[in-house]
Write a protein that holds these residues in place. Structure first.
Motif, PDB file in Angstrom:
ATOM      1  N   THR A 117      30.926 -38.860  44.058  1.00  0.00           N
ATOM      2  CA  THR A 117      31.662 -39.844  44.864  1.00  0.00           C
ATOM      3  C   THR A 117      32.755 -40.508  44.044  1.00  0.00           C
ATOM      4  N   LEU A 154      36.069 -38.844  45.541  1.00  0.00           N
ATOM      5  CA  LEU A 154      36.646 -39.824  46.461  1.00  0.00           C
ATOM      6  C   LEU A 154      37.444 -40.887  45.719  1.00  0.00           C
ATOM      7  N   SER A 211      40.812 -38.743  46.152  1.00  0.00           N
ATOM      8  CA  SER A 211      41.386 -39.242  47.412  1.00  0.00           C
ATOM      9  C   SER A 211      41.880 -40.684  47.287  1.00  0.00           C
ATOM     10  N   ALA A 234      36.350 -43.021  56.027  1.00  0.00           N
ATOM     11  CA  ALA A 234      35.562 -42.707  54.830  1.00  0.00           C
ATOM     12  C   ALA A 234      34.385 -43.676  54.679  1.00  0.00           C
ATOM     13  N   GLN A 282      30.573 -42.655  54.409  1.00  0.00           N
ATOM     14  CA  GLN A 282      29.719 -43.137  53.310  1.00  0.00           C
ATOM     15  C   GLN A 282      28.432 -43.763  53.859  1.00  0.00           C
ATOM     16  N   THR A 299      34.881 -35.411  53.667  1.00  0.00           N
ATOM     17  CA  THR A 299      35.771 -36.554  53.418  1.00  0.00           C
ATOM     18  C   THR A 299      36.950 -36.134  52.541  1.00  0.00           C
ATOM     19  N   ALA A 300      36.683 -35.274  51.551  1.00  0.00           N
ATOM     20  CA  ALA A 300      37.758 -34.818  50.660  1.00  0.00           C
ATOM     21  C   ALA A 300      38.772 -33.982  51.439  1.00  0.00           C
TER      22      ALA A 300
END
Lengths: 259, 125
Positions: free
Chosen positions: A123, A127, A131, B42, B46, B75-76
């Motif tokens: 994560t 992320l 991202s 996102a 999560q 999500t990516a």
């Protein structure tokens, strides 16, 4: 006091206070409105805490060493909620990106508490490092070319907040009712129920138990590539298609001049 | 280990997941900024991932954690596409407002400006 219905008055009051606070934080332009919104959301969180206080007291009595009662769990949990709220209500996209990165740190801590360190690191790297940072750069680029942030609210923010309140009442109320319905005051009965759930999960198809002798990353790899290979292949193809189409979308062709 | 410890942790995580999901849903519906909309989506993903992890931890198996990885990868993928569209919006329209999406058209094969972009340019002038 825990009640056995979804429509607990305290819970409904907490959800609607949170909705009013979110509305003020979303549309508020003055400092007073923003602070009032923050106070309303804090009050809602306190009411939510009080509503679950009976269960929390009981939990502390029967499970004094539980991870969920320790600051190691409470701080990331509360931090994730607060930073998520700040992410959604921040006026500028770059500030929102910074709050989002903070929220990812909190959720990574929650993953680590659940013994999913591999997911926590993923994560933060994918992320947060990928991202989140990419979005921060796009937001800063938008602010550099003079993009306004005034038009970033939907036309009906009040309706959205009311719908959010109703969703919160249904989701948290259902959870609240299931807690009250499990006869949590009877410790032995609850312990037997939990052990029965574990036994049922162990006999279900596709169950891969956690082996404490092997490294976690080895077990995660075996679970992904051994039990769910089709999902991994589909995800790999999706990522490849996204990278190619993202490159084509972002390409600034010669025939296009900025408006 | 006391099984009630796991039960306590599961309940607390599900509560946090529910609150995060609602916050993300409100943000996704209330905001029109592309970046903030991505962050809201996102947050919702999560929340789902935290709940899956909590169930996985409670039952002591790997399935929920693997599902968490799948959610992370989705999500990516979403993030890559949103970043590309965001760059395009900023370069062409100087904004991240998703409501102006309809003004973003692909270029014509001959390299000429499309009718709508020419109209916007005329209004800008």
């Amino acid at each position: 006091m825990m009640s056995d219905t979804i429509f607990s008055p305290t819970l409904i009051a907490a959800c609607f206070l949170a909705g009013a606070g979110m509305y003020l934080l979303l549309v508020g332009r003055r400092t007073v409105a923003i602070w009032l919104g923050a106070v309303l959301v804090s009050l809602a969180l306190t009411l939510l805490w009080l509503e679950f206080a009976t269960a929390i007291d009981w939990w502390k009595q029967v499970t004094p060493n539980s991870a969920a009662a320790s600051p190691l769990f409470i701080f990331p949990g509360l931090g994730a909620i607060v930073t998520a709220g700040m992410t959604v209500t921040a006026q500028k996209a770059s500030k929102s990106a910074v709050w989002f990165l903070a929220m990812l740190c909190c959720t990574a801590a929650l993953y680590a508490i659940h013994d999913a360190q591999f997911l926590a690191v993923g994560t933060l790297l994918i992320l947060g490092g990928g991202s989140g940072t990419l979005m921060l750069l796009v937001a800063q680029r938008a602010e550099a070319v003079g993009s306004d942030s005034e038009s970033t609210i939907a036309s009906e923010p009040l309706l959205v907040c009311i719908c959010g309140c109703l969703l919160a009442v249904v989701l948290i109320g259902t959870f609240h009712r299931s807690l009250a319905a499990t006869s949590i005051r009877d410790t032995e009965q609850m312990r037997a129920t939990v052990e029965r759930w574990h036994a049922r999960a162990e006999t279900s198809a596709g169950h891969r138990p956690i082996d404490s002798d092997q490294p976690r990353n080895v077990q995660a790899g075996r679970s992904m590539l051994g039990d769910h290979p089709v999902a991994v292949v589909i995800l790999a193809v999706l990522l490849l298609v996204a990278i190619i189409s993202g490159t084509l979308l972002a390409r600034n062709s010669a025939g296009q001049t900025p408006i | 280990m006391n099984p009630l410890h796991d039960y306590h942790l599961l309940n607390s995580s599900l509560l946090i997941g529910a609150v995060l999901f609602v916050v993300g849903a409100v943000g996704l519906a209330a905001r029109r900024n592309l970046i903030v909309m991505f962050f809201s989506a996102a947050i919702m993903l999560q929340a789902v991932s935290i709940s899956l992890c909590a169930f996985s931890s409670f039952h002591g198996d790997w399935t929920g954690r693997t599902a968490g990885w799948i959610v992370l990868a989705i999500t990516a993928v979403f993030g890559i596409l949103v970043a590309a569209v965001g760059v395009r919006l900023v370069e062409r329209l100087r904004t991240l407002d998703i409501s102006r999406w309809s003004e973003l058209e692909s270029p014509s094969p001959l390299g000429k400006q499309t009718e709508s972009s020419a109209t916007v340019e005329a209004e800008h002038d």
